[in-house]
Write an enzyme that holds these catalytic residues in place. Structure first.
Site, PDB file in Angstrom:
ATOM      1  N   GLU A   4      -8.340  -5.027   5.309  1.00 40.59           N
ATOM      2  CA  GLU A   4      -8.166  -4.812   3.724  1.00 40.59           C
ATOM      3  C   GLU A   4      -7.104  -5.451   3.216  1.00 40.59           C
ATOM      4  OE1 GLU A   4      -8.519  -0.512   5.163  1.00 40.59           O
ATOM      5  OE2 GLU A   4      -9.600  -0.025   3.317  1.00 40.59           O
ATOM      6  N   ARG A  24      -2.849  -1.889  -3.489  1.00 39.86           N
ATOM      7  CA  ARG A  24      -3.860  -1.066  -3.253  1.00 39.86           C
ATOM      8  C   ARG A  24      -3.820   0.019  -4.102  1.00 39.86           C
ATOM      9  NH1 ARG A  24      -5.401   3.309   1.473  1.00 39.86           N
ATOM     10  NH2 ARG A  24      -7.213   3.485   0.546  1.00 39.86           N
ATOM     11  N   HIS A  72     -12.973   3.069   0.134  1.00 41.74           N
ATOM     12  CA  HIS A  72     -13.012   1.946   1.149  1.00 41.74           C
ATOM     13  C   HIS A  72     -13.666   0.671   0.659  1.00 41.74           C
ATOM     14  CE1 HIS A  72     -13.144   5.619   4.140  1.00 41.74           C
ATOM     15  NE2 HIS A  72     -11.690   5.168   4.038  1.00 41.74           N
ATOM     16  N   ARG A 129     -11.988  16.276   7.446  1.00 42.38           N
ATOM     17  CA  ARG A 129     -12.577  16.611   6.276  1.00 42.38           C
ATOM     18  C   ARG A 129     -14.300  16.964   6.482  1.00 42.38           C
ATOM     19  NH1 ARG A 129     -11.244  11.072   3.217  1.00 42.38           N
ATOM     20  NH2 ARG A 129      -9.519  10.833   4.389  1.00 42.38           N
ATOM     21  N   ASN A 154       0.881  -1.296  -0.059  1.00 39.53           N
ATOM     22  CA  ASN A 154       0.057   0.030  -0.139  1.00 39.53           C
ATOM     23  C   ASN A 154       0.864   1.268   0.033  1.00 39.53           C
ATOM     24  OD1 ASN A 154      -1.650   2.009   0.632  1.00 39.53           O
ATOM     25  ND2 ASN A 154      -3.030   0.893   2.321  1.00 39.53           N
TER      26      ASN A 154
END
Ligand code: AMP
Length: 401
Positions: A385, A91, A180, A241, A7
């Site tokens: 993940e 990823r 996601h 965010r 990743n």
């Protein structure tokens, strides 16, 4: 088969080495501060002492070489030779509309990922750096890409289109993509196992709430709606965010404060959310500590976060005309009992009944936190993940043999 999951970020690179005979993790680690003078490699071999090494790592090819050196090191290594690694899974955040699933890396696949740089300027370029670096270090090993967006490609047009001039979709591919995906996919499958019902007949709301946060409505095992959009900014209030705001806020603020495009982008992505409202932290642990200490800004930040999350859960129950299972996952979802408690406190109209004691249990395993009488099963499922990437990589390499 042993395979490496990578990743890659712009200045970091996370890795996990899997043995797919039993899906065990042989080693994992992280290279931080790539491109800076004191880069840090933290290597964690299973069953051996962790190792931390500080050196100068100027780019991703060197970072992967250093990782491979650690994997075969006589002291902290777990392999006899790098040749034991038979595949690499990467990823990639944005797969646009081109990738509805994971793919074997080819020249065309890399060109397509590059074409999507505009849609994910912070995320896709480092993924290409990671792929190129892995190819240079392991030239004969197949590489696979797994996209965060792919799971959401099942959304219908009425869901993924924005009500703006359609030419913008045709010209610039502006639409909802969602993020996601590997996490929502993984936890929804585990949820079906936990409640011992076929995934095909379940309506599940998966709440991936970590630093970034998104909700997905998973019906019959596929994503029917998700809260992140063209970019990971839309939807829930997050650490830094904003999530949903009136789009007119953007032009209004740009005008009044004389902000440039990048300044307003930075305001919404890096200086909003929990951080902006609490005035002190983007970390839910600090927010709940502040709330317990009676700090008004932390309390307001928590209340806004919980309220917005609960509204999204309600809207996805409406989208699917019901909900059988609600899943909490990622940093906040897995660890914050108070977030889960407050959200569920106001979902009684759906028949949600939380067991306060089960909700407080801390465990790394998937678990039910609702009472036997609850009409909706509420679960906490640690996401994984990397395992989804490893499984997809394994499958695709087998299919292409
Ligand atoms: P993630 O992006 O999934 O790694 O989640 C990281 C976030 O999880 C952190 O920024 C924290 O806000 C949150 N987090 C981690 N541990 C806890 C905890 N014990 N209680 C509340 N929030 C937590």
């Amino acid at each position: 088969m042993k395979l490496l999951v990578i990743n890659a970020g712009s200045s970091s690179l996370k890795y996990q080495l899997y043995d797919m005979t039993d899906e065990s993790v042989l080693a994992k680690g992280l290279v931080e501060r790539i491109g800076m003078d004191s880069s840090i490699l933290t290597h964690k071999p299973t069953g051996k002492e962790d190792v931390t090494e500080v050196s100068e790592i100027l780019e991703h090819t060197t970072a992967i070489r250093k990782v491979l050196d650690k994997l075969v090191d006589p002291e902290c290594g777990v392999l006899k030779s790098v040749d034991e690694i038979q595949a690499v899974g990467h990823r990639v955040v944005h797969g646009g509309e081109a990738f509805k699933g994971s793919a074997l890396v080819t020249g065309d696949v890399k060109s397509e990922i590059r074409r999507l740089f505009d849609l994910a300027p912070l995320h896709n370029p480092p993924a290409i750096l990671g792929i190129t670096a892995a190819e240079k270090n392991m030239p004969n090993v197949p590489q696979v890409v797994v996209f965060d967006t792919a799971f959401h490609q099942t959304m219908e047009e009425k869901v993924y289109l924005y009500p703006i001039p359609k030419v913008l979709y045709k010209k610039h591919h502006i639409r909802r993509y969602g993020m996601h995906g590997t996490s929502h996919d993984y936890v929804s499958k585990v949820a079906a196992e936990v409640v011992e019902r076929p995934l095909e007949e379940l309506k599940i709301i998966t709440c991936h709430i970590g630093n970034g946060a998104s909700l997905t409505a998973v019906q019959g095992g596929v994503s029917v709606d998700t809260s992140m959009g063209l970019t990971p900014l839309e939807g829930l209030m997050m650490g830094t965010r904003s999530g949903d705001v009136d789009p007119a806020v953007v032009t209004f603020v740009m005008n009044k404060e004389e902000l440039s495009l990048s300044e307003v982008n930075s305001m919404l992505n890096k200086h909003s959310g929990l951080l902006a409202i609490s005035g002190s932290s983007s970390d839910m642990r600090d927010i709940t500590d502040g709330m317990e200490a009676g700090e008004p800004n932390a309390t307001l930040a928590f209340e806004m976060y919980e309220y917005r999350l609960r509204k999204y859960i309600g809207s996805y129950a409406a989208a699917m005309n019901g909900v059988d299972v609600i899943v909490f996952t990622a940093g906040v979802g897995e660890n914050s009992a108070v977030v889960r408690e407050k959200v569920c406190e106001n979902l009684t109209y759906l028949g949600v009944e939380l067991d306060p004691e089960l909700n407080k249990v801390r465990s790394g395993d998937p678990r039910r936190i609702s009472t036997p009488n609850s009409k909706v099963d509420v679960l906490v499922i640690p996401t994984n993940e990397e395992l989804v990437i490893a499984r997809d990589t394994f499958r695709i390499v087998q299919e292409n043999k």
